[in-house]
Design a protein around this motif. Structure first.
Motif, PDB file in Angstrom:
ATOM      1  N   ARG A   1       0.833  -1.203   0.000  1.00 17.49           N
ATOM      2  CA  ARG A   1       0.000   0.000   0.000  1.00 17.49           C
ATOM      3  C   ARG A   1       0.867   1.252   0.000  1.00 17.49           C
ATOM      4  O   ARG A   1       2.078   1.182   0.166  1.00 17.49           O
ATOM      5  CB  ARG A   1      -0.982   0.000   1.175  1.00 17.49           C
TER       6      ARG A   1
ATOM      7  N   ALA B   1       0.862   5.046  -2.338  1.00 16.30           N
ATOM      8  CA  ALA B   1       0.908   5.252  -3.795  1.00 16.30           C
ATOM      9  C   ALA B   1       2.268   4.945  -4.402  1.00 16.30           C
ATOM     10  O   ALA B   1       2.364   4.395  -5.502  1.00 16.30           O
ATOM     11  CB  ALA B   1       0.502   6.695  -4.091  1.00 16.30           C
ATOM     12  N   GLY B   2       3.344   5.274  -3.686  1.00 15.87           N
ATOM     13  CA  GLY B   2       4.686   5.035  -4.214  1.00 15.87           C
ATOM     14  C   GLY B   2       5.004   3.547  -4.259  1.00 15.87           C
ATOM     15  O   GLY B   2       5.523   3.032  -5.248  1.00 15.87           O
TER      16      GLY B   2
ATOM     17  N   SER C   1       2.816   8.011   4.677  1.00 17.35           N
ATOM     18  CA  SER C   1       3.375   8.385   3.374  1.00 17.35           C
ATOM     19  C   SER C   1       4.887   8.338   3.444  1.00 17.35           C
ATOM     20  O   SER C   1       5.511   9.033   4.262  1.00 17.35           O
ATOM     21  CB  SER C   1       2.917   9.800   3.006  1.00 17.35           C
ATOM     22  N   HIS C   2       5.474   7.535   2.553  1.00 15.49           N
ATOM     23  CA  HIS C   2       6.942   7.433   2.539  1.00 15.49           C
ATOM     24  C   HIS C   2       7.570   8.747   2.123  1.00 15.49           C
ATOM     25  O   HIS C   2       8.643   9.105   2.597  1.00 15.49           O
ATOM     26  CB  HIS C   2       7.369   6.300   1.617  1.00 15.49           C
TER      27      HIS C   2
ATOM     28  N   GLN D   1      -3.262   3.319   9.360  1.00 16.21           N
ATOM     29  CA  GLN D   1      -1.896   3.373   8.830  1.00 16.21           C
ATOM     30  C   GLN D   1      -1.005   4.231   9.728  1.00 16.21           C
ATOM     31  O   GLN D   1       0.219   4.172   9.638  1.00 16.21           O
ATOM     32  CB  GLN D   1      -1.902   3.948   7.415  1.00 16.21           C
TER      33      GLN D   1
ATOM     34  N   ASN E   1      -5.763  12.506  -1.429  1.00 17.33           N
ATOM     35  CA  ASN E   1      -4.950  11.736  -0.476  1.00 17.33           C
ATOM     36  C   ASN E   1      -5.878  11.080   0.543  1.00 17.33           C
ATOM     37  O   ASN E   1      -7.110  11.269   0.492  1.00 17.33           O
ATOM     38  CB  ASN E   1      -3.919  12.658   0.187  1.00 17.33           C
ATOM     39  N   LYS E   2      -5.299  10.336   1.456  1.00 12.73           N
ATOM     40  CA  LYS E   2      -6.068   9.560   2.433  1.00 12.73           C
ATOM     41  C   LYS E   2      -7.218  10.359   3.044  1.00 12.73           C
ATOM     42  O   LYS E   2      -7.064  11.531   3.389  1.00 12.73           O
ATOM     43  CB  LYS E   2      -5.114   9.068   3.533  1.00 12.73           C
TER      44      LYS E   2
END
Ligand code: RUB
Length: 308
Positions: free
Chosen positions: A17, A19-20, A126-127, A155, A203-204
Motif C-alpha cells: 500500500r 501510492a509510491g 506516506s513514505h 496506517q 490523499n487519504k
C-alpha cells in the motif's frame, strides 16, 4: 502470470500500500512478467502485455501512480517481441530506480522547510512525507511529530513505528483530535495519491480536514509527491475516482446484525483544493499547486491539444 496476479492481489488487499509502493510493485511485476513471457508472435506479446497492464491498473482506482508507473515502465515503440521486451525491461528498471532516488530528493528539498524545534503533523503513512521528516531529523534538527491514527485502516500505527525507530519524538492522536492539536503545529506534511491539473490533492480520507484546520490556524500545509503522482488525464477533464472500500473495515460484519438498515460509507480518499496547499515538494523541485500543469507537461509528456 501467477506472480503478477499475486502482486495485483496484494495491492488490492493493501498488503502492498501507499501510492509510491504500489507504483514500484506494479513496475516490478510488469518487468518480471515481460521478462518471462514466452512467445515469438508480436501480436500475442502485445495482447498479453496490455492485459497484464490492465490487471495491475484495475487493482485500486485512486492512486494515479499506478497507471503512471504502468505507462512509464511498460512503454515501447517496437515491431518485434525482442525489441519491445528489451525496451520494457529498460523502462521498468529506470522507473524503479528513479522512484527510489525521488524519495531521497524529496527528503533533501522538503527538509529545508523544517527548522530546528519545529512540530509537524502528518496523516496516514506516506513514505514521501516521512522522507522529509527523517531527513530533517538526520540533519540534526529537533523535530516533533503528531501522527494521526488514520481510521479505519490505522496506517498511523505504521507511521509511529517508523518514526520512533528513527528516534523521532512522536505522538499519536486520534483523527478527531486534529483541530484541537493544530495550535501546537508549525507544518503539516502529507503524501499524495493524485494531484490534478488544477492543483487539487487527492490523499487519504481526512487529509482535507487537516488542510482546513491548518488554514484556519495559519499553519503551513505541504504535500510531498513524486512527479508520477500528478494525473495527466485530468487535463482532459477526467475526474479522479475515489475508492469506496468494504464497510467491514469500519465495523466488523458480526456487529452489522445489531443495526439493520444502517448503511456504512467508507471512502478511502478525499480531495483538498489547491487554495489550502502552500507547497508541493517533488523530486524535481518545490512549487505551489498552481504549477501542476508544468509537471504534467514536462515530466509526464502530456500537453494541451493544439487546435486546427
Ligand atoms: C496511503 C496514502 C498516502 C499516499 C502517499 O493510502 O494515502 O498518503 O499513498 O504515500 P493507502 P507514499 O494506505 O490506502 O494506500 O508517499 O508512500 O506514496
Amino acid at each position: 502470470m501467477q506472480q503478477l496476479l499475486d502482486t495485483a492481489e496484494k495491492i488490492r488487499t493493501m498488503e502492498i500500500r501507499g501510492a509510491g509502493r504500489i507504483a514500484a510493485a506494479a513496475a516490478r511485476a510488469l518487468r518480471d512478467y515481460v521478462e518471462m513471457l514466452e512467445t515469438s508472435s508480436f501480436e500475442e506479446f502485445v495482447a498479453k502485455v496490455e492485459k497484464a497492464k490492465s490487471i495491475l491498473i484495475e487493482t485500486r482506482p485512486t492512486a494515479v501512480s499506478l497507471p503512471n508507473a504502468v505507462m512509464l515502465a511498460g512503454s515501447y515503440d517496437a515491431e518485434t517481441v525482442e525489441e519491445a521486451r528489451s525496451q520494457i525491461l529498460d523502462n521498468a528498471t529506470e522507473f524503479i530506480r528513479n522512484a527510489d532516488t525521488a524519495l531521497d530528493n524529496i527528503g533533501e528539498i522538503g527538509a529545508k522547510r523544517l527548522r530546528d524545534g519545529d512540530t509537524v503533523m502528518t496523516h496516514c503513512n506516506s513514505h514521501a512525507a516521512l522522507a522529509i521528516i527523517k531527513t530533517a531529523h538526520k540533519q540534526g534538527k529537533r523535530i516533533k511529530v503528531y501522527a494521526t491514527e488514520s481510521r479505519p485502516r490505522r496506517q498511523g500505527f505504521i507511521t509511529i513505528k517508523e518514526l520512533s525507530d528513527a528516534g523521532i519524538d512522536t505522538t499519536l492522536i486520534v483523527d478527531s483530535a486534529v483541530r484541537y492539536t493544530m495550535k501546537n503545529v508549525d507544518t503539516v506534511i502529507v503524501g499524495a495519491d493524485s494531484i490534478t491539473v488544477n492543483g487539487a490533492l487527492v490523499n487519504k480520507i481526512g487529509t482535507s480536514q487537516l488542510a482546513l484546520a491548518a488554514h484556519e490556524a495559519r499553519v503551513n500545509f505541504i504535500s510531498a509527491a513524486e512527479t508520477y503522482k500528478f494525473s495527466p488525464s485530468t487535463l482532459f477533464g477526467d475526474l479522479v475516482e475515489i475508492e469506496e472500500r468494504d464497510p467491514e473495515e469500519v465495523i466488523p460484519s458480526d456487529k452489522l446484525g445489531d443495526i439493520p438498515g444502517v448503511k456504512i460509507s467508507n471512502p478511502a480518499f478525499d480531495v483538498t483544493p489547491s487554495e489550502y496547499i502552500d507547497l508541493i515538494v517533488t523530486e524535481a523541485g518545490a512549487f505551489p499547486p498552481q504549477m501542476a500543469y508544468v509537471i504534467i507537461k514536462e515530466h509526464l509528456g502530456w500537453e494541451l491539444k493544439k487546435m486546427g
